[in-house]
Design a protein around this motif. Sequence first.
Motif, PDB file in Angstrom:
ATOM      1  N   ARG A  78     -19.833 -25.774 -69.639  1.00 64.46           N
ATOM      2  CA  ARG A  78     -20.329 -26.391 -68.421  1.00 64.46           C
ATOM      3  C   ARG A  78     -19.986 -27.869 -68.479  1.00 64.46           C
ATOM      4  N   SER A  79     -19.498 -28.400 -67.383  1.00 58.80           N
ATOM      5  CA  SER A  79     -19.116 -29.811 -67.365  1.00 58.80           C
ATOM      6  C   SER A  79     -19.563 -30.467 -66.071  1.00 58.80           C
ATOM      7  N   GLU A  80     -19.893 -31.726 -66.180  1.00 59.25           N
ATOM      8  CA  GLU A  80     -20.141 -32.577 -65.025  1.00 59.25           C
ATOM      9  C   GLU A  80     -19.259 -33.804 -65.194  1.00 59.25           C
ATOM     10  N   SER A  81     -18.521 -34.141 -64.164  1.00 65.43           N
ATOM     11  CA  SER A  81     -17.571 -35.248 -64.299  1.00 65.43           C
ATOM     12  C   SER A  81     -17.515 -36.067 -63.027  1.00 65.43           C
ATOM     13  N   ARG A  82     -17.121 -37.309 -63.204  1.00 58.50           N
ATOM     14  CA  ARG A  82     -16.808 -38.184 -62.081  1.00 58.50           C
ATOM     15  C   ARG A  82     -15.471 -38.846 -62.405  1.00 58.50           C
ATOM     16  N   ASP A  83     -14.532 -38.696 -61.511  1.00 56.36           N
ATOM     17  CA  ASP A  83     -13.191 -39.221 -61.715  1.00 56.36           C
ATOM     18  C   ASP A  83     -12.803 -40.135 -60.572  1.00 56.36           C
ATOM     19  N   LEU A  84     -12.025 -41.160 -60.907  1.00 55.38           N
ATOM     20  CA  LEU A  84     -11.626 -42.172 -59.942  1.00 55.38           C
ATOM     21  C   LEU A  84     -10.116 -42.322 -59.922  1.00 55.38           C
ATOM     22  N   GLY A  85      -9.574 -42.548 -58.738  1.00 49.95           N
ATOM     23  CA  GLY A  85      -8.158 -42.862 -58.587  1.00 49.95           C
ATOM     24  C   GLY A  85      -7.991 -44.041 -57.653  1.00 49.95           C
ATOM     25  N   LEU A  86      -7.125 -44.964 -58.003  1.00 48.61           N
ATOM     26  CA  LEU A  86      -6.921 -46.165 -57.186  1.00 48.61           C
ATOM     27  C   LEU A  86      -5.429 -46.410 -57.036  1.00 48.61           C
ATOM     28  N   ARG A  87      -5.009 -46.663 -55.794  1.00 47.55           N
ATOM     29  CA  ARG A  87      -3.632 -47.050 -55.507  1.00 47.55           C
ATOM     30  C   ARG A  87      -3.674 -48.397 -54.797  1.00 47.55           C
ATOM     31  N   VAL A  88      -2.949 -49.383 -55.338  1.00 46.58           N
ATOM     32  CA  VAL A  88      -2.960 -50.732 -54.763  1.00 46.58           C
ATOM     33  C   VAL A  88      -1.560 -51.103 -54.289  1.00 46.58           C
ATOM     34  N   PHE A  89      -1.515 -52.012 -53.312  1.00 46.03           N
ATOM     35  CA  PHE A  89      -0.253 -52.478 -52.740  1.00 46.03           C
ATOM     36  C   PHE A  89      -0.223 -53.998 -52.751  1.00 46.03           C
ATOM     37  N   LEU A  90       0.902 -54.538 -53.190  1.00 40.33           N
ATOM     38  CA  LEU A  90       1.205 -55.963 -53.076  1.00 40.33           C
ATOM     39  C   LEU A  90       2.514 -56.057 -52.319  1.00 40.33           C
ATOM     40  N   GLY A  91       2.449 -56.331 -51.028  1.00 45.25           N
ATOM     41  CA  GLY A  91       3.661 -56.264 -50.226  1.00 45.25           C
ATOM     42  C   GLY A  91       4.221 -54.863 -50.287  1.00 45.25           C
ATOM     43  N   GLN A  92       5.486 -54.731 -50.722  1.00 40.75           N
ATOM     44  CA  GLN A  92       6.135 -53.420 -50.848  1.00 40.75           C
ATOM     45  C   GLN A  92       6.140 -52.918 -52.286  1.00 40.75           C
ATOM     46  N   ARG A  93       5.289 -53.478 -53.090  1.00 40.89           N
ATOM     47  CA  ARG A  93       5.111 -52.998 -54.458  1.00 40.89           C
ATOM     48  C   ARG A  93       3.792 -52.251 -54.552  1.00 40.89           C
ATOM     49  N   TRP A 113      10.095 -30.294 -42.375  1.00 47.21           N
ATOM     50  CA  TRP A 113       9.740 -30.440 -43.780  1.00 47.21           C
ATOM     51  C   TRP A 113       8.240 -30.661 -43.922  1.00 47.21           C
ATOM     52  N   THR A 114       7.751 -30.520 -45.136  1.00 46.38           N
ATOM     53  CA  THR A 114       6.365 -30.831 -45.460  1.00 46.38           C
ATOM     54  C   THR A 114       6.333 -32.266 -45.989  1.00 46.38           C
ATOM     55  N   LEU A 115       5.644 -33.181 -45.257  1.00 49.74           N
ATOM     56  CA  LEU A 115       5.827 -34.612 -45.489  1.00 49.74           C
ATOM     57  C   LEU A 115       4.518 -35.371 -45.654  1.00 49.74           C
ATOM     58  N   ASP A 116       4.534 -36.326 -46.588  1.00 47.78           N
ATOM     59  CA  ASP A 116       3.544 -37.388 -46.618  1.00 47.78           C
ATOM     60  C   ASP A 116       4.178 -38.618 -45.987  1.00 47.78           C
ATOM     61  N   LEU A 117       3.489 -39.747 -45.993  1.00 49.62           N
ATOM     62  CA  LEU A 117       4.008 -40.933 -45.311  1.00 49.62           C
ATOM     63  C   LEU A 117       5.292 -41.455 -45.939  1.00 49.62           C
ATOM     64  N   ALA A 118       5.309 -41.611 -47.264  1.00 47.17           N
ATOM     65  CA  ALA A 118       6.465 -42.227 -47.917  1.00 47.17           C
ATOM     66  C   ALA A 118       7.729 -41.404 -47.719  1.00 47.17           C
ATOM     67  N   ASN A 119       7.645 -40.098 -47.915  1.00 47.98           N
ATOM     68  CA  ASN A 119       8.834 -39.264 -47.768  1.00 47.98           C
ATOM     69  C   ASN A 119       9.248 -39.119 -46.312  1.00 47.98           C
ATOM     70  N   ALA A 120       8.280 -39.163 -45.390  1.00 44.24           N
ATOM     71  CA  ALA A 120       8.629 -39.162 -43.973  1.00 44.24           C
ATOM     72  C   ALA A 120       9.431 -40.410 -43.620  1.00 44.24           C
ATOM     73  N   GLY A 157      -3.464 -36.402 -56.552  1.00 42.84           N
ATOM     74  CA  GLY A 157      -4.111 -36.338 -57.845  1.00 42.84           C
ATOM     75  C   GLY A 157      -4.798 -37.676 -58.051  1.00 42.84           C
ATOM     76  N   MET A 158      -5.343 -37.891 -59.210  1.00 39.07           N
ATOM     77  CA  MET A 158      -6.030 -39.153 -59.438  1.00 39.07           C
ATOM     78  C   MET A 158      -5.074 -40.344 -59.424  1.00 39.07           C
ATOM     79  N   ALA A 159      -3.808 -40.109 -59.783  1.00 40.16           N
ATOM     80  CA  ALA A 159      -2.893 -41.252 -59.900  1.00 40.16           C
ATOM     81  C   ALA A 159      -1.602 -41.073 -59.124  1.00 40.16           C
ATOM     82  N   SER A 160      -1.536 -40.131 -58.213  1.00 43.32           N
ATOM     83  CA  SER A 160      -0.285 -39.938 -57.483  1.00 43.32           C
ATOM     84  C   SER A 160      -0.548 -39.282 -56.137  1.00 43.32           C
ATOM     85  N   VAL A 161       0.359 -39.519 -55.195  1.00 44.43           N
ATOM     86  CA  VAL A 161       0.318 -38.894 -53.874  1.00 44.43           C
ATOM     87  C   VAL A 161       1.664 -38.222 -53.637  1.00 44.43           C
ATOM     88  N   SER A 162       1.654 -36.977 -53.176  1.00 47.11           N
ATOM     89  CA  SER A 162       2.892 -36.252 -52.913  1.00 47.11           C
ATOM     90  C   SER A 162       2.612 -35.203 -51.845  1.00 47.11           C
TER      91      SER A 162
END
Length: 447
Positions: free
Chosen positions: A48-63, A317-324, A338-343
């Motif tokens: 049995r598990s209880e968890s809390r997970d966080l994911g953060l994506r930040v932008f600096l201009g086009q980085r 196609w099946t698209l997110d924003l970046a690939n669109a 996922g916690m550290a990626s978008v696809s």
Amino acid sequence: MTDTPQELAAALLDAARKAGADAADALAVGATAQSIDVRGGTLEQAERSESRDLGLRVFLGQRSASISGSDVRPEAMAEMATRAVAMAREAPEDPYVGLADADQLATDRDAARLDLFDATDEPAPAELEEDARRAEAAALAQDGITRIDSAAAQYSSQRIALAATNGFAGSYARTSRSLFCVAIAGEGLGMERDYDGDSRVYQSELRSAEDIGETAAARALERLNPRKPKTGAYPVLFDERISSSLIGHLVAATNGAQVARGQSWLRDALGAQVLPEGLSLIEDPHRPRVSGSRLFDAEGLPTTRRAMIDNGVLTGWTLDLANARKLGMQSTANAARGMASVSPSAWNLALTQGDQSREDLMRQMGTGLLVTSMIGATINPNTGDYSRGAAGFWIENGEAVYPVSGVTIAGNLRQMLRSLIPANDARPWLSRVVPSLLVEGLTLAGE
């Protein structure tokens, strides 16, 4: 758990602003999971598990940069945001990254109408153990079953929240209740195994433990004393249990990330016939009580029903924003995170069903292979060349005459998919509703 996922996502977003991010989005997930395994009538494993997970994506201009963690203390989230911003400063510029515009965001965010959360009490460990024991006992009661490889009952509950600096904030909850049994028939080198299982959003809709155990046993017994057919070209009928894997290869080839990289055997097929006329592949993310349902994607865009393939023709196609943006198109609101990626990822899918049963298609094929399980896969993403190990039953004069194991089936997905003939036996509660599929002229490597 004192902080809700909504509060954690908002706090992480605030930490990103303070760390100097131009823009950001944050994901927070709170989850509870139980798993009980029984073997030989005794408890094998209990988790049995209880968890809390966080994911953060930040932008600096086009980085941009992404980071994940599980420490929800304010100082830990501040450090997480600081590291993400530092990573973004070192990242190369990407003209395609960025959040959705405010006018693109979903306004309907109340997931209650999708009915994805069973509010009944979480099952006690003893209840899960009893379900697993009943499934195991039902399988062992069948003559010829020598042991049970696994009988497992599982429960999970998730609360998910997404927030972004473009003003989006949305959340939803999901539950899942599962029961599986793997039965073994025979002894020594003559042992064969097979399984059955069920997984539902609502516990009350789960099939009975006895049904699952008995079905697993019957399937294992049917596989005893397998043979290999002669090598040659034959029609192959993919049983409903595994037919979705064939459609899965098609879905993978329509994924915008693969297309943008030029690594899809369908990259030149937009607007072309890829399935027989009359067959459509419909994505519907708004089906109640189905695990793949959602009102918005991981970038806050509103999901909609769409025909990925309409009357056999590939429509998009099946698209997110970046690939669109890379492909000069609009997102189809299929961003998964996922916690550290978008696809991009497809949601609930349904293939047009036929008007014949699986048995009707067996009679139509005459002589060939009914595939009920597969192992391994060699799929060339650029050409669609297909090769997989398979087991099932040899069909002669429309009837199963002996079990088959240790054969390889091969072909090319372009040709295979154009010849599909669907049965009418798809299970409507699955996220991928795909019936048994007859494919003509595949190569079987047997004796």
